[in-house]
Every structure is written in structure tokens, then in C-alpha cells.
Design a protein around this motif. Sequence first.
Motif, short mmCIF file in Angstrom:
data_model
loop_
_atom_site.label_atom_id
_atom_site.label_comp_id
_atom_site.label_asym_id
_atom_site.label_seq_id
_atom_site.Cartn_x
_atom_site.Cartn_y
_atom_site.Cartn_z
N MET A 1 -14.62 16.97 -34.29
CA MET A 1 -13.33 17.63 -34.11
C MET A 1 -13.27 18.52 -32.86
O MET A 1 -12.29 18.46 -32.11
N PRO A 2 -14.27 19.35 -32.58
CA PRO A 2 -14.18 20.19 -31.38
C PRO A 2 -14.11 19.39 -30.08
O PRO A 2 -13.61 19.90 -29.07
N ASP B 1 -3.26 21.49 -39.44
CA ASP B 1 -2.71 22.40 -38.44
C ASP B 1 -2.63 21.75 -37.06
O ASP B 1 -1.65 21.94 -36.32
N LEU B 2 -3.65 20.99 -36.70
CA LEU B 2 -3.65 20.33 -35.39
C LEU B 2 -2.54 19.29 -35.28
O LEU B 2 -1.82 19.23 -34.28
N ILE C 1 -8.00 12.10 -35.39
CA ILE C 1 -8.03 13.36 -36.14
C ILE C 1 -7.54 13.14 -37.56
O ILE C 1 -8.04 13.76 -38.51
N HIS D 1 -11.49 17.24 -42.02
CA HIS D 1 -11.76 18.54 -41.42
C HIS D 1 -10.66 19.52 -41.81
O HIS D 1 -9.48 19.14 -41.85
N PRO D 2 -10.99 20.78 -42.09
CA PRO D 2 -9.97 21.72 -42.54
C PRO D 2 -8.88 22.01 -41.50
O PRO D 2 -7.79 22.49 -41.87
N ASP D 3 -9.13 21.74 -40.24
CA ASP D 3 -8.12 22.00 -39.20
C ASP D 3 -7.19 20.81 -38.97
O ASP D 3 -6.29 20.90 -38.13
N ARG D 4 -7.39 19.73 -39.69
CA ARG D 4 -6.63 18.51 -39.44
C ARG D 4 -5.12 18.72 -39.54
O ARG D 4 -4.36 18.35 -38.64
N ALA E 1 -10.16 17.38 -30.47
CA ALA E 1 -8.96 18.21 -30.54
C ALA E 1 -8.36 18.53 -29.17
O ALA E 1 -7.12 18.50 -29.01
#
Length: 205
Positions: A112-113, A144-145, A134, A139-142, A116
Motif C-alpha cells: 500500500m505505501p 479512505d484512499l 488498492i 488494508h485499513p486505508d483502502r 497509494a
Amino acid sequence: MALVKARKIDGATPAAAAEGGDPLAWLEDADPAQRRRAAHVLGERPDAVPALSARLAREEDPSVRETLLTALVRTGTAEAAAALVPHLASEDVGLRNGVIESLQQMPAAVVMPEVAPLLTAADSDLRIFAAQLIGKLPHPDRLDLLAGVIDHDPHVNVCLSAVEALMESGDPAALPVVERLGARFPDDSFVAFSVDAARRLFSGA
């Protein structure tokens, strides 16, 4: 006694097959079988990531390419993910698809890093690939991204790719995000269709 010409051993050239040979050197062997063997061995060596990536960029043999990708996946490191990501911009469809599949198999925390930042790339196709990838990363940020893509990306096709990715994630929390796209592009029939499909999906219809 007459000299006997050295023979290949199981597809390897004599130098590569010799005991104590360096697998890094085998990556440049003329024999595809030996390059496959090198990639297989180097999959256990995170320090070999730069060499594997460099060979991947030049490799034309499909079976060797597949083994190189597998070797990079096996390392599971952030460096391996970073080495794969630039190939998403490749004009070679086979390589690009192989890289996408490989990144999906790696730990989301290291992928992810690296992926993104591509959501803000100048190339809209690259942003589409990033959104699609993505959406497949647990991933927990999926959310929001991808919400950021839907709310801000100027290209409707990139936004639609983010919608598709959110739908594939199966997270009902994505519905309010998807519905915001309808307000951004109220006259786009494809957007209206996608929003309606998301409503049906997340309502269980």
C-alpha cells in the motif's frame, strides 16, 4: 588424453552449474533454464531484489519472467514491492498484468505505501491501475484512499475504477462514498449506472 568438451548440466551452462557459482551471475546466462534456476534460488535472498528487478525489465522469456515475479513476491519486502511498482507503467501488457497479480499476493502493509502515491500520478491510466489494485488490498486505508479518488479525481474513468474497486471490496460503508460520485457527474449515464449497481449490491438486492 583428448580433452572432452564440458556439457550443460540440467540446462545450466558449465560456469553457472559449477559448485560455488553466484546465482546473481546466472541471471545473465544465455540459457533461459539457468535464468529460471537463478530466480528460484534468489527468491530466498532479499538482497537480490535489485538484480531481480533489473532482469525483469529486460526479460523476454515468459517462463523466466514468471519465475522472476514469483521470486520478488517470495521476499515479501517493501523493497520488492517498490521494485515492482514502476513496471505498472510498462507498455508491455503481459508484464503489467503479471506485476499487478504479484503485488496482490504480497502483504498489503508493504504494498500500500508504494501504490497509494500513484493515485495522484499525472497519467490517468496509472491512476486507474492503482485504484484497481488498492481495491484488492485488505488494508485499513483502502476505503479512505478510494474515497479520495471519487471525491477529487477529475477523470471520470478513474472515479469509475474506484467505484468498481469499492464494490469488489464488499464493504457496505462504501455506499455513501459511491453515491457522492453521482453528485459530481450528474449527467453521466455510466456514473448513474454504477451508483445504482452499488446500491443494489450493498442493499443485497
